[in-house]
Design an enzyme around this catalytic site. Structure first.
Site, mmCIF file in Angstrom:
data_model
loop_
_atom_site.group_PDB
_atom_site.id
_atom_site.type_symbol
_atom_site.label_atom_id
_atom_site.label_comp_id
_atom_site.label_asym_id
_atom_site.label_seq_id
_atom_site.Cartn_x
_atom_site.Cartn_y
_atom_site.Cartn_z
ATOM 1 N N HIS A 19 0.813 -1.215 0.000
ATOM 2 C CA HIS A 19 0.000 0.000 0.000
ATOM 3 C C HIS A 19 0.850 1.270 0.000
ATOM 4 C CE1 HIS A 19 -3.251 -2.848 1.629
ATOM 5 N NE2 HIS A 19 -3.375 -2.704 0.336
ATOM 6 N N HIS A 42 -7.995 -7.747 -7.595
ATOM 7 C CA HIS A 42 -8.283 -8.587 -6.425
ATOM 8 C C HIS A 42 -8.482 -7.640 -5.237
ATOM 9 C CE1 HIS A 42 -6.181 -11.234 -9.212
ATOM 10 N NE2 HIS A 42 -6.639 -12.286 -8.558
ATOM 11 N N GLU A 121 -13.836 -8.478 -7.267
ATOM 12 C CA GLU A 121 -13.699 -9.412 -6.148
ATOM 13 C C GLU A 121 -14.555 -10.637 -6.450
ATOM 14 O OE1 GLU A 121 -11.771 -9.794 -3.257
ATOM 15 O OE2 GLU A 121 -12.926 -11.645 -3.239
ATOM 16 N N ASP A 145 -14.243 -12.401 -11.777
ATOM 17 C CA ASP A 145 -12.813 -12.683 -11.921
ATOM 18 C C ASP A 145 -12.072 -11.424 -12.387
ATOM 19 O OD1 ASP A 145 -10.942 -15.450 -13.006
ATOM 20 O OD2 ASP A 145 -10.319 -13.374 -13.249
ATOM 21 N N GLY A 146 -11.099 -10.994 -11.611
ATOM 22 C CA GLY A 146 -10.409 -9.736 -11.900
ATOM 23 C C GLY A 146 -9.478 -9.819 -13.102
ATOM 24 N N ASP A 166 -3.195 -8.203 -7.216
ATOM 25 C CA ASP A 166 -2.807 -8.649 -5.869
ATOM 26 C C ASP A 166 -3.487 -9.981 -5.536
ATOM 27 O OD1 ASP A 166 -1.961 -8.735 -3.232
ATOM 28 O OD2 ASP A 166 -3.469 -7.291 -2.537
HETATM 29 N N1 SAM Z 1 -5.902 -6.115 -2.771
HETATM 30 C C1 SAM Z 1 -6.442 -6.247 -1.434
HETATM 31 C C2 SAM Z 1 -5.826 -5.205 -0.559
HETATM 32 O O1 SAM Z 1 -4.714 -4.748 -0.862
HETATM 33 O O2 SAM Z 1 -6.443 -4.790 0.416
HETATM 34 C C3 SAM Z 1 -6.189 -7.627 -0.863
HETATM 35 C C4 SAM Z 1 -6.563 -8.727 -1.791
HETATM 36 S S1 SAM Z 1 -6.362 -10.352 -1.168
HETATM 37 C C5 SAM Z 1 -4.640 -10.585 -1.181
HETATM 38 C C6 SAM Z 1 -6.899 -11.292 -2.542
HETATM 39 C C7 SAM Z 1 -8.393 -11.192 -2.799
HETATM 40 O O3 SAM Z 1 -8.642 -11.683 -4.112
HETATM 41 C C8 SAM Z 1 -9.243 -12.036 -1.877
HETATM 42 O O4 SAM Z 1 -10.242 -11.233 -1.309
HETATM 43 C C9 SAM Z 1 -9.864 -13.111 -2.783
HETATM 44 O O5 SAM Z 1 -11.185 -13.443 -2.407
HETATM 45 C C10 SAM Z 1 -9.856 -12.404 -4.123
HETATM 46 N N2 SAM Z 1 -9.777 -13.258 -5.319
HETATM 47 C C11 SAM Z 1 -9.197 -14.466 -5.475
HETATM 48 N N3 SAM Z 1 -9.230 -14.850 -6.768
HETATM 49 C C12 SAM Z 1 -9.825 -13.833 -7.453
HETATM 50 C C13 SAM Z 1 -10.111 -13.596 -8.829
HETATM 51 N N4 SAM Z 1 -9.806 -14.491 -9.778
HETATM 52 N N5 SAM Z 1 -10.701 -12.440 -9.164
HETATM 53 C C14 SAM Z 1 -11.032 -11.514 -8.229
HETATM 54 N N6 SAM Z 1 -10.787 -11.681 -6.909
HETATM 55 C C15 SAM Z 1 -10.174 -12.812 -6.524
#
Ligand code: SAM
Length: 281
Positions: A19, A42, A121, A145-146, A166
């Site tokens: 961050h 993500h 998300e 899916d991101g 991320d």
């Molecule tokens: N970026 C966030 C932050 O900095 O506060 C933290 C993200 S965390 C490491 C990863 C997140 O990605 C989780 O909430 C998970 O549910 C989500 N996730 C996992 N696979 C994903 C995908 N293919 N597309 C979108 N979100 C996904």
């Protein structure tokens, strides 16, 4: 099947690393008026109360954001001072660190009228929490899916693009999928600024990601690693947090190196920062 939940790790040393990089890059981008599309592939839930049972279980924030927050009045690097002030703005009581803000919050702070923010998300529960966060109208929260979402957005309608990738890297294949999406993004948007987070594990899954991107033809990639403990000190678990910044704004490498050196000294031995160019400069 998604089992990772960021609430267990919110505010850890990797979040501070990620961050602070995001904060610095977005502040550099704000120097010009031209509109920016931000894509957070993500997103997570956006805000994490540190008193929640998930955060209390591992207490990772006590070896991450907490020592940095405690030392905030003596920060010698301007970036760190400004980051801590922004962190204070996320707290109901500005003087008390009770919440840790995630990437949607940090991006929400820099969003101007002319910009667009798309937050992806895939976990239904995390997405529900994210939907409850107050964000401006030009911030879209998308359940999906991101990586696929990012591909569908390209090319974006604004002159500039900044992407945060991320993933939780629950599957080994994710390293390859991420590399493919980064290549695709840069092929469609050559000047995109991309921040890609990765964990350093004893199994060194990140090595193939580095080789892949080093051979991609992308011209500028800065690599930053905040090392929490020596590589050989455990057989599993993350020993360092890694960040690639593709097409970093000029000067961001030096600003971040100085701030991360200060963070490392606040986190204490054996924590250290390594910054170098994977490609370019
Ligand atoms: N970026 C966030 C932050 O900095 O506060 C933290 C993200 S965390 C490491 C990863 C997140 O990605 C989780 O909430 C998970 O549910 C989500 N996730 C996992 N696979 C994903 C995908 N293919 N597309 C979108 N979100 C996904």
């Amino acid at each position: 099947m998604l089992s990772y939940q960021h609430a267990y790790h919110a505010g850890n040393f990797a979040d501070v690393h990620k961050h602070l990089a995001l904060f610095s890059v977005s502040n550099y981008l704000l120097r010009k008026k031209s509109p920016i599309t931000y894509i957070d592939t993500h997103a997570g839930r956006g805000l994490y109360p540190l008193s929640a049972s998930e955060s209390q279980r591992l207490q990772e924030h006590s070896h991450g954001v907490e020592p940095v927050w405690q030392a905030r009045h003596n920060a010698s690097q301007q970036l760190l001072d400004e980051w801590c002030r922004a962190l204070g703005d996320a707290q109901p009581d500005k003087a008390v660190l009770s919440h840790y803000p995630g990437s949607p919050w940090w991006l929400g702070q820099v969003l101007r009228e002319q910009d667009v923010l798309r937050l992806y998300e895939l976990h239904p529960g995390e997405h529900r929490h994210l939907s409850e966060q107050p964000l401006a109208n030009n911030a879209a929260r998308i359940f999906g899916d991101g990586l696929e979402g990012l591909k569908r957005q390209l090319p974006v309608t604004t002159p500039r693009l900044c992407v945060l990738i991320d993933p939780s890297f629950e599957r080994k294949d994710e390293y390859r999928e991420v590399a493919e999406v980064v290549r695709f993004t840069l092929a469609k948007a050559r000047h995109a600024v991309v921040l890609l987070w990765y964990p350093l594990l004893p199994a060194a899954h990140h090595a193939a990601l580095m080789d892949n991107l080093a051979a991609s033809g992308i011209r500028k990639i800065w690599r930053s690693e905040l090392v929490q403990r020596p590589k050989g000190s455990a057989t599993h678990g993350m020993y360092a947090s890694g960040m690639l910044i593709i097409n970093p704004p000029w000067g961001v490498d030096e600003t971040l190196s100085a701030a991360f050196d200060e963070v490392a000294s606040l986190l204490g031995e054996p924590c250290c920062h390594r910054g170098r160019w994977l490609v370019g400069e």
